[in-house]
Scaffold this active site. Sequence first.
Site, PDB file in Angstrom:
ATOM      1  N   LYS A 101     -34.325   4.909  11.755  1.00  0.00           N
ATOM      2  CA  LYS A 101     -35.587   4.196  11.587  1.00  0.00           C
ATOM      3  C   LYS A 101     -35.263   3.027  10.658  1.00  0.00           C
ATOM      4  CE  LYS A 101     -39.180   7.779  11.557  1.00  0.00           C
ATOM      5  NZ  LYS A 101     -40.210   8.366  10.682  1.00  0.00           N
TER       6      LYS A 101
ATOM      7  N   GLU B 159     -47.420   5.943  11.793  1.00  0.00           N
ATOM      8  CA  GLU B 159     -46.231   6.031  12.640  1.00  0.00           C
ATOM      9  C   GLU B 159     -46.598   6.482  14.051  1.00  0.00           C
ATOM     10  OE1 GLU B 159     -42.428   7.219  10.154  1.00  0.00           O
ATOM     11  OE2 GLU B 159     -44.067   8.639   9.777  1.00  0.00           O
TER      12      GLU B 159
END
Length: 122
Positions: A100, A22
Amino acid sequence: MPDTLRIRNMVFHAYHGLLPEETRLGQRFEVDLELQMDLRAAGKADDPALTVDYAGAYALVAQIVTGPPFGLVEALAEAIAAAVGERYNAVESVLVRVRKPNPPVEGQFDGLEIQIERRIGR
């Protein structure tokens, strides 16, 4: 009851998260901002100085989301709420949603969303 100004589904590529991929590859983040305040004077006077400049609010959110990474989306949402509260005196409360859409997690779901609401104390 206060009025609401909404900026919906702002989209950014950023590097927040706890997993190494990430922070290395980044991912899509979507942000909603709801600002509660009295908009009566702005509406009656047709005066942009009496409301929140939504282009400026967008730029503020963009600066935070694309800035230094946070491990948690909760921390990102808190930073956005705090910055909005500091910048805009007319705002009585702020609601922030951070999504997200494709977190790197095994399983099938439509994504992750955090929602916080903070009263602005003056």
